[in-house]
Each structure stands twice: as structure tokens, then as C-alpha cells.
Design a protein around this motif. Structure first.
Motif: not given
Length: 615
Positions: A513-527
Motif C-alpha cells: 500500500a505504501i508503494d502504491a501511494v508513493s506517487g500520490a499528492s497526499a499519500p494515505l494508507v488506512e488500516i
């Protein structure tokens, strides 16, 4: 027979010698053309370099004089009563007002941009722009190097983009004393937007760079705030900490040195302003700006140099062409006589060569058959080695993150021991022991594909497992700049699992999930974790690009991966899905429309939770 061979040999050399002579003449002429062009370029470039150095020195002197005509202002502040008074009582409104008016008058009279006063904490006490919307008063500027260096060395110079005004400026600072002790720092800002840099009529474009190679002034606006080279991570970190070029992307201008002349002069090339037209070459020379750490570079157009080079090469080429034509005339006279001998020699050589080719082809076919059989054996052996290597690489991939956590904890423990914080260090060592135990368990995870060993399950806290995972992935989270949020419904949930196995599932899913949001403007991972009937559902969501239908259909296949070569073998999700099945659960993946991917880990709730529900 011997006579015929001698005649053939003689005829052969009669053809070879003129050809060699012609090739030698062509080579000499080509070399002379190239050498003549290089000499012409060197002579013409030296003249441009001499003329450019004179102009560059004159411009450097003017720029240095213009910049440094304001550096006396911070020194002037130390002698005025209103400044001394406000340093002694920085919270007195009347003294602050008097200092504001004095700074405003001095700034207006001197023609500088802003004149302001910082206390020992780096907070602006008074400023010449106190009445403007962009007033510096009350702003904390302690992160600026000119404040820190002035307190340490007495004075400093600094260039940067204003974090309040957004305009570039050159800053002069000096430490001020009150009653014999350090009282604050006086700073003057000179706005560099008024320093327009124009290309020299006879020489070309002008570039001014700071000590890090960032272009601060340029005759071409599109080059400004580009870098001469790719900046290192350490330099970028220092610039970010000082907020020197805030909100400005520092990308390389694309300059390439093609030839150096010594003395700071070289031929360089830059991308053309017109897309798709290649690169433009310049004659560049650098000069240091006295009293600062800036460099001035002059980029001269090479069109005049190229014209001289082409004319020189054309003249030399014409002379060489005349020589080649004369040689060809001599060769042509001999050619008619030698044609018949050459034809006989060719037929004789062809017959001999044919016999040799038949023999070589026969030998080659025999050798090819032997090689084919050997290659088949090697391919079988290589396939076996590749399988072993893939599994070994998979184990290394799964252990890399715990090893990184162990290294970070060990480094911290060393620092804590040096600081005599033994209890905290013992905590780190205990966590290292736990990670080593989990690593021992991780090495057995790859067997889940082929083996059906029963795993002894127990009550595992979801909260503890998530916290373990976030600690091990802390460095990766900080590198990506992701925000990770964990929420748990219904208190501390317990599942039927193995601590190491649950940690491994969550590490794989959270890391992906962290790899998937590495290019996002506001990277967010929710568990998230919640209990549904007799099961506990752990969800991992991201706001990345999501999963395509092709990826979803093959997501849990061993060795299937969407990552680049070397970034993973595609075993993580397959292993995680196998672990979940062993616990009597499952692993599911889906897309949230326009919101990224979501993975669900569905595991049986521990019997204590089920018994509590029945009660």
C-alpha cells in the motif's frame, strides 16, 4: 605450377598496393581536414575566451558592487539608540514601534528591500515593512542560515526566496550586542528581481549560480532555478531545511560538457528551447564573483566558430580532393592491364576457398550437433538453479524490512547507551530480540505453498501486530511521506493466528500500500479492524492508482508482480494468502472506485471473543 602461383601473387599485389596507397591518401586528407577544423576552432575560441573574460570581469565587478553596497546596513543598526533599546526590552511596544519607524526610514533612504531585526530565538522584533500585509514582525526565521551563522561567526550572506513575500533576495546579516552580551541579529534583504540579466551583444547568454550550482540569475528566464548538475540528497535536504528555494522544483538544466580548454573554458551543450530540435552548443567560461560564493558563466554562440571551422575544412578538403583525383588517375592507368590477371587470380582463389568452405561447413555441422546436445543439458541444469535462486531471493525480500528495523534499533541503542539512557536502550534490545524471533518464523513461510503442516494458532492482538508492522515500516513510511491511520472497532480484537504469520501478512499488505501511494499528492494508507459475527476483518486501504482487471485476476499467483525488476519476486501476496488459509481465513482484494485498492484479511476471532459474544 610455381610460375602460375607467382604470377597470381604478383597480380594480387599490383591491385593491393595502389588500393593501400589510395586509402592512405584518403586517411591523410581526412585527418588533415579534422585537424584543420580543430585548430581553427581552438584559435577562434581563444579569441572569444579572451574577449569574454574581460566582459565577465567587468560584469562581475558591477554586480558585486551593486550587491555589497547594502552590507553596511546591519552594522549601522548596532549604533542607534532605538535598536539598542528594543534589544534590551524586546517586548516593550513603545520601543518596538520606535525601532519599526527607524528601520522604515533607513530602508527607504538606503533603497534596500527590507531591513529587520531578529531576537536570539530568530523571531522578528521589528521590521521596515511593519505596516505592510507581508510584514516580517513576529515571524520565526530561526531556520534561515543567515541567522544561525551570524550568531556563530558575527555575520553572514545568504540568497533565497522569501517564505513570506515569495520574492528572491540577497540577505546580509550581522550579530548585534546589547549591554555587552549578544542581543539579536540585524538583517537587510536586497530584492534581486530588479537585477535584470541581459545577454551580451557580442558574447551571448549569462548564467549566475550559487555554491550549490543552482541558477539564481539568467539572461534566459526558463533557466532560472534550474541546477547545473543533479543535486545530491544531502544538498537537497539542506536546501529544504533552510527553505532556500521553497516550492521551486530544482531540476537539472541539462548542461553537458563536451570539450574542455582549461582555465574554466569549455564547449557545452544544452537542450534547445524548441522541442524536438536536439541540443544547442555554446562556448562556456566561468568566473568567481568576488566577496561571495557565486559563479558567473558566459555562454557564447558557436555559430561564428563553426563558420570559421567549416571554411577551413572546406579549403583543406579541396586540396585533398585534388590529391585524391591525381592518385585515382594513376591507378586507373594500371587497372586495365591488371584486370585479366586479377580475374584469373579470383577464379583460382574461388576454387580454393570453395573447397575450404565445404570442409569448414562439414566440421561446423558436426560441432553444432555436439553443442546442441551440451546446451540442452545446460538448460535443464540452469532451470533447476533458477528455481533455487528465486526461492532464495524471495526469502531475502521477506527478511529485508525486519533487518532494516533491527539495524535502526541497534544504531539507536548505541546512541542511547552513550547517553546513559540504559532503560530505553534495553527496550530497543528487547525489540531486536523479538524481531529476530519473528525472522526465524518468516523463513518458514515459503513452505506454505507445498507443505500442509498445521500451524499452532493462539490469541493474537490485532493492535499489537499492527503496531509491530508500523514500527518495522517506519523508515519506508517517512521516505514516502505517507500518512498511516489505524482504527479499531470494539476494543482490542483477538484473532486465531500466529504472531509472526499475522505480522508477515500485514507487512506485505502495508508495504504494498505504501508503494502504491508513493506517487500520490497526499499519500494515505488506512488500516482498520472490526468484528463481524465470529470473524475479524482487517482492512488495508490506499489512495493510489488502484488495480487493473488483469492484475486482479493474477494477484495471488506466485512470482506475479507489477514492480520493476529487482523490486520484488511477486511472492508476498501469495505467501500472505497461504498463511491466511492456514488460519482458516482468507485474503481478498478489490478496487474502491476512484480511491485506490483495498485488501481484506478475514480471520476467525479468538474463542475468548466468541465466548464474550455468547455471554
Amino acid at each position: 605450377m610455381e610460375r602460375n602461383v607467382a604470377e597470381v601473387e604478383k597480380a594480387r599485389w599490383a591491385i593491393i598496393l595502389p588500393a593501400l596507397l589510395g586509402a592512405l591518401v584518403v586517411g591523410v586528407v581526412a585527418g588533415a581536414v579534422v585537424a584543420a577544423g580543430d585548430i581553427a576552432v581552438k584559435i577562434r575560441s581563444e579569441r572569444i575566451i579572451q574577449r569574454g573574460r574581460i566582459e565577465a570581469e567587468r560584469y562581475a565587478a558591477l554586480l558585486a558592487s551593486e550587491l555589497h553596497r547594502f552590507d553596511y546596513l546591519p552594522e549601522l543598526l548596532r549604533y542607534h539608540p532605538s535598536i539598542i533599546s528594543v534589544l534590551q526590552a524586546p517586548s516593550d511596544p513603545s520601543r518596538i514601534a520606535a525601532a519599526n519607524r527607524y528601520l522604515e526610514e533607513v530602508n527607504r533612504a538606503a533603497g534596500s528591500t527590507t531591513l529587520y531585526l531578529l531576537d536570539l530565538k530568530g523571531v522578528t522584533i521589528a521590521s521596515s515593512n511593519w505596516s505592510e500585509p507581508t510584514s516580517f514582525v513576529g515571524r520565526d526565521l530561526s531556520y534561515r542560515p543567515y541567522f544561525v551563522n551570524a550568531l556563530q561567526t558575527g555575520s553572514d550572506r545568504f540568497y533565497g526566496i522569501g517564505t513570506n513575500s515569495g520574492t528572491p533576495g540577497y540577505y546580509f546579516s550581522r550579530a548585534l550586542r546589547a549591554e555587552g552580551a549578544p542581543g539579536g541579529v540585524g538583517v537587510v534583504k536586497v530584492n534581486l528581481e530588479r537585477f535584470e540579466v541581459h545577454p551580451f551583444t557580442m558574447l551571448g547568454d549569462v548564467i549566475i549560480t550559487d555554491q550549490n550550482g543552482v541558477i539564481v540569475l539568467s539572461s534566459r528566464p526558463q533557466w532560472r532555478y534550474k541546477t547545473m548538475t543533479q543535486l545530491s540528497e544531502a544538498v537537497l535536504a539542506n536546501l529544504n531545511n533552510a527553505r532556500q528555494y521553497e516550492n521551486v522544483p530544482l531540476t537539472p538544466v541539462g548542461i553537458v560538457t563536451e570539450e574542455s580548454f582549461g582555465g574554466g573554458a569549455a564547449i557545452v551543450s544544452l537542450p534547445s528551447d524548441a522541442p524536438g530540435t536536439g541540443r544547442v552548443r555554446f562556448l562556456a567560461q566561468e568566473l568567481h564573483l568576488d566577496g561571495s560564493d557565486w559563479e558567473i558563466a558566459i555562454l557564447s554562440d558557436l555559430s561564428d566558430v563553426l563558420i570559421v571551422k567549416r571554411w577551413t575544412q572546406l579549403i583543406v578538403a579541396l586540396v585533398g580532393l585534388a590529391l585524391i583525383l591525381f592518385v585515382l588517375f594513376l591507378l586507373q592507368r594500371r587497372r586495365a592491364i591488371q584486370l585479366e590477371l586479377a580475374a584469373k587470380e579470383f577464379l583460382a582463389r574461388a576454387n580454393i576457398e570453395l573447397e575450404h568452405q565445404v570442409k569448414r561447413r562439414t566440421q561446423a555441422l558436426v560441432a553444432a550437433n555436439e553443442t546442441l546436445r551440451a546446451t540442452q543439458d545446460e538448460l535443464v541444469h540452469s532451470a533447476k538453479l533458477a528455481a533455487i535462486g528465486q526461492f532464495a531471493a524471495g526469502v531475502t525480500h521477506e527478511l529485508s524490512q525486519p533487518l532494516a528495523a533491527i539495524r535502526a534499533l541497534a544504531d539507536n541503542a548505541e546512541v542511547l547507551i552513550k547517553r546513559s539512557e540504559i532503560d530505553t536502550a534495553n527496550g530497543n534490545l528487547q525489540m531486536i530480540g523479538e524481531l529476530v524471533e519473528r525472522m526465524t518464523k518468516i523463513t518458514g513461510q515459503l513452505k506454505l505453498f507445498a507443505r500442509k503442516d498445521w500451524i499452532e494458532v493462539q490469541a493474537v492482538s490485532v493492535n499489537c501486530s499492527v503496531n509491530n508492522v508500523l514500527r518495522m515500516l517506519d523508515e519506508k513510511i517517512r521516505q514516502v511521506g505517507a500518512k498511516v491511520v489505524f482504527s479499531e472497532e470494539g476494543g482490542d480484537l483477538l484473532v486465531e493466528a500466529d504472531p509472526g504469520g499475522l505480522d508477515q501478512i500485514l507487512i506485505n499488505l502495508t508495504s504494498n500500500a505504501i508503494d502504491a501511494v508513493s506517487g500520490a499528492s497526499a499519500p494515505l494508507v488506512e488500516i482498520g479492524a472490526r468484528r463481524v459475527d465470529r470473524t475479524t476483518i482487517i482492512s488495508i486501504r490506499d489512495n493510489g492508482a488502484g488495480l487493473t482487471e488483469v492484475v486482479l485476476s493474477r494477484l495471488f499467483e506466485p512470482f506475479f508482480t507489477t514492480k520493476t525488476a529487482g523490486a520484488g519476486l511477486g511472492l508476498g501476496l501469495a505467501i500472505s494468502e497461504g498463511i491466511a488459509r492456514k488460519y482458516g481465513g482468507s485474503l481478498q482484494a478489490s478496487n474502491r472506485p476512484g480511491q485506490g485498492a483495498e485488501f481484506l484479511v478475514i480471520l476467525p476471532s479468538h474463542r475468548k471473543m466468541a465466548e464474550a459474544d455468547n455471554e
